[in-house]
Write an enzyme that holds these catalytic residues in place. Structure first.
Site, PDB file in Angstrom:
ATOM      1  N   CYS A   1     -46.939   8.645 -32.167  1.00 65.08           N
ATOM      2  CA  CYS A   1     -46.052   7.892 -31.297  1.00 65.08           C
ATOM      3  C   CYS A   1     -44.850   8.856 -31.104  1.00 65.08           C
ATOM      4  O   CYS A   1     -44.198   8.926 -29.746  1.00 65.08           O
ATOM      5  CB  CYS A   1     -45.324   6.766 -32.214  1.00 65.08           C
ATOM      6  SG  CYS A   1     -44.738   7.512 -33.859  1.00 65.08           S
TER       7      CYS A   1
ATOM      8  N   VAL B   1     -46.211  -5.780 -27.089  1.00 61.77           N
ATOM      9  CA  VAL B   1     -46.542  -6.715 -28.386  1.00 61.77           C
ATOM     10  C   VAL B   1     -45.325  -6.877 -29.001  1.00 61.77           C
ATOM     11  O   VAL B   1     -44.994  -7.885 -29.449  1.00 61.77           O
ATOM     12  CB  VAL B   1     -47.721  -6.301 -29.232  1.00 61.77           C
ATOM     13  CG1 VAL B   1     -47.836  -7.104 -30.593  1.00 61.77           C
ATOM     14  CG2 VAL B   1     -49.016  -6.534 -28.344  1.00 61.77           C
ATOM     15  N   GLY B   2     -44.643  -5.980 -29.108  1.00 58.09           N
ATOM     16  CA  GLY B   2     -43.196  -6.092 -29.716  1.00 58.09           C
ATOM     17  C   GLY B   2     -42.385  -6.825 -29.135  1.00 58.09           C
ATOM     18  O   GLY B   2     -41.699  -7.758 -29.842  1.00 58.09           O
TER      19      GLY B   2
ATOM     20  N   GLY C   1     -46.091  -0.604 -33.171  1.00 60.51           N
ATOM     21  CA  GLY C   1     -47.033  -0.795 -32.063  1.00 60.51           C
ATOM     22  C   GLY C   1     -46.446  -0.588 -30.729  1.00 60.51           C
ATOM     23  O   GLY C   1     -45.373  -0.190 -30.711  1.00 60.51           O
ATOM     24  N   ASN C   2     -47.138  -1.315 -29.709  1.00 57.01           N
ATOM     25  CA  ASN C   2     -46.563  -1.109 -28.559  1.00 57.01           C
ATOM     26  C   ASN C   2     -45.499  -1.934 -28.146  1.00 57.01           C
ATOM     27  O   ASN C   2     -45.360  -3.009 -28.662  1.00 57.01           O
ATOM     28  CB  ASN C   2     -47.738  -1.076 -27.168  1.00 57.01           C
ATOM     29  CG  ASN C   2     -48.279  -2.231 -27.085  1.00 57.01           C
ATOM     30  OD1 ASN C   2     -47.674  -3.330 -26.696  1.00 57.01           O
ATOM     31  ND2 ASN C   2     -49.386  -2.575 -27.975  1.00 57.01           N
TER      32      ASN C   2
ATOM     33  N   GLU D   1     -40.902  -0.807 -34.502  1.00 61.58           N
ATOM     34  CA  GLU D   1     -41.177   0.523 -34.367  1.00 61.58           C
ATOM     35  C   GLU D   1     -42.171   0.685 -33.234  1.00 61.58           C
ATOM     36  O   GLU D   1     -43.171   0.624 -33.230  1.00 61.58           O
ATOM     37  CB  GLU D   1     -41.789   1.139 -35.787  1.00 61.58           C
ATOM     38  CG  GLU D   1     -41.012   1.256 -37.013  1.00 61.58           C
ATOM     39  CD  GLU D   1     -39.956   2.177 -36.824  1.00 61.58           C
ATOM     40  OE1 GLU D   1     -39.818   3.024 -36.242  1.00 61.58           O
ATOM     41  OE2 GLU D   1     -38.877   2.001 -37.482  1.00 61.58           O
TER      42      GLU D   1
END
Ligand code: NAD
Length: 494
Positions: A241, A189-190, A185-186, A207
């Site tokens: 992505c 949030v990572g 995800g983005n 990722e």
């Protein structure tokens, strides 16, 4: 059932997954889950993203299927002890790497390829012998519901669980102690995921995304480049992505590139992409507004497209020219069907531009001369690189898939996924014989012992070239090995 209780149930069953045979069984069950429900997968993907059936098959269903088969075909090999090169000191020892499961892992998926982004990490987790909790993205609602419905019918419910929900549920999950977390995800949030993992010292694979540049050289078949770029950028409505996020191109090629892009887009989606069965939609209102705002704010000029329909979550394939590096379109990842073109007169200019920004998830370069392409690959850093095409680097499971720096950490696909979810345990097993040799390292310490230890273990720098130095090293090692074997046999005989 509370999340802690689900985790406890899985933890009580980690031993089941130690059996390689059982992993095969679970992977075959997952394969049946994919094969027996192809229509349901494609229907769910159509609902979530208006994906065309062929795209669902190629990029989700068949892609995931191939990943299972890759693991089924290689699992026995990957789980074998990996014997390592030894030195004189360990000449009669057994030295190997044992791949062992981590335990219970958490897989948090994103919505843009909602089947493969949950199931491919799961395949890797199973083949490495782990139990897993999956948290599909709540934004691809239909696919998330299908994963929750189907998986327990095929794989062992005591080892695998699907938990659906949004921020609240994910936050609660992240409070639990897992043995590994793989998040897609983005990057905002990572950071949340990594901070939560740090509390338990849990390792993570992240990722993430970012702006993936695409350089088109002055000496290049621009029409072919345009077709390949148009496909990479606009498939899944730009919500990929590793899609090329922007083009760097010398001014003299820009008009030809625009013509090529226009022709390719018409060929792929017809005169009105809104009517095309093969053109996707934006996942929800929030993302629609995000992309629309970027288009509205750009100071570049729209050369192709620019149309949108909020009710239908439709944004036409849009190409913007004369874009400055400070433009709204050049701030964050676009993750939508918009392609800005920025001027870079030479490969050197492009490299400087790329290196002045965050390390991207993917990087693309088009040039007739492959030397120019390889040179760009060498002088830049990115999660992956593809020369003279877009996105095809992910079609090969023997290449790792992952980012670098802000675009992610760790990788998966094929054996890289197996490794991501395995602990590589160092194993050295000695015989109980030859204790006299071991006396060297026990006190009382003496100079004589020290000189023996030096002889046995001090590393010597190898000469870098020359067949003779290699041969003499091999001959000495062979003689020593034979001597030690003879000594060992004599010790047993005496
Ligand atoms: P998303 O909104 O689906 O979020 C991803 C996951 O994070 C979801 O499961 C969601 O529930 C969870 N989440 C969201 N907010 C959270 C919070 N505050 N706390 C805890 N969990 C939370 O997906 P997204 O972030 O919009 O995905 C798009 C991004 O992901 C893009 O940057 C894209 O490049 C990147 N991406 C990367 C890959 C890759 O393989 N590297 C693949 C797909 C997407």
């Amino acid at each position: 059932m509370s999340m802690a209780a689900v985790l406890e149930r899985l933890r009580a069953n980690v031993d089941k997954m130690k059996s390689v045979e059982y992993r095969h069984e679970q992977l075959r069950a997952l394969l049946r889950c994919i094969d027996e429900n192809v229509d349901r997968w494609t229907e769910a993907l159509r609902k979530d993203l208006h994906k065309a059936k062929m795209e669902c098959l190629v990029m989700e269903v068949n892609y995931t299927r191939n990943e299972v088969i890759c693991h089924l075909n290689n699992l026995d090999e990957w789980t074998k002890p990996e014997y390592v090169k030894k030195e004189l000191l360990q000449i009669s020892d057994e030295c190997y790497i044992q791949k062992e499961p981590l335990g219970v892992v958490l897989i948090i998926g994103a919505w843009n390829y909602p089947v493969q982004l949950v199931l491919c990490p799961l395949i890797a987790a199973i083949s490495a012998g782990n139990c897993a909790i999956m948290k599909p993205s709540e934004l691809s609602e239909a696919t998330a519901a299908l994963i929750e419905e189907l998986l327990p019918k095929y794989v062992d419910k005591d080892c695998f669980a699907v938990i659906n929900g949004g921020v609240k549920e994910t936050t609660e999950l992240l409070e639990q102690k897992f043995d590994h977390i793989m998040y897609t995800g983005n990057s905002n949030v990572g950071k949340i995921v990594m901070a939560a993992a740090a509390k338990h010292l849990t390792p993570v694979t992240l990722e993430l995304g970012g702006k993936s540049p695409c350089y088109v050289d002055k000496n290049c078949d621009v029409e072919v480049a345009a077709r390949r770029i148009a496909w990479g950028r606009f498939v899944n409505s730009g919500q990929t992505c590793i899609a090329p996020d922007y083009v760097l191109c010398p001014s003299e090629n820009q008009e030809r590139l625009l013509k090529g892009l226009q022709a390719a887009l018409e060929e792929y989606f017809g005169k009105d992409p809104k009517e095309s069965e093969d053109y996707c939609r934006i996942v929800n209102q929030r993302h629609f507004q995000r992309v629309k705002t970027m288009i509205d704010k750009t100071k570049g000029s729209i050369a192709i497209g620019g149309d949108s329909d909020e009710k239908d979550l439709y944004i036409s394939p849009t190409v913007v020219k004369d874009v400055q590096p400070t433009d709204a379109l050049m701030e964050g990842e676009i993750f939508g069907p918009v392609l800005p073109i920025v001027t870079a007169e030479t490969a050197d200019d492009a490299v400087r531009f790329i290196n002045s920004r965050d390390k991207p998830l993917a990087l693309y370069a088009f040039a007739n001369d492959k030397k120019v392409v390889r040179d760009i690959a060498q002088r830049t850093s990115s999660g992956s690189f593809c020369g003279n095409d877009t996105m095809m680097q992910m079609s090969l499971a023997t290449l790792p898939f992952g980012g670098v720096g802000p675009s992610g950490m760790g990788s998966y696909h094929g054996k890289f996924g197996f490794d991501a979810f395995s602990h590589k345990k160092a194993v050295l097993v000695k015989a109980l014989a030859m204790e006299k040799v071991n006396n060297l390292r026990y006190p009382p310490y003496t100079e004589k012992k020290m000189s023996w230890i030096n002889w046995l273990s001090a590393k010597k720098e190898k000469s870098r070239g020359g067949i003779f130095s290699f041969l003499s090293f091999t001959v000495i090692m062979t003689i020593l090995a034979v001597l030690i074997k003879v000594l060992t046999v004599m010790t047993y005989l005496v």
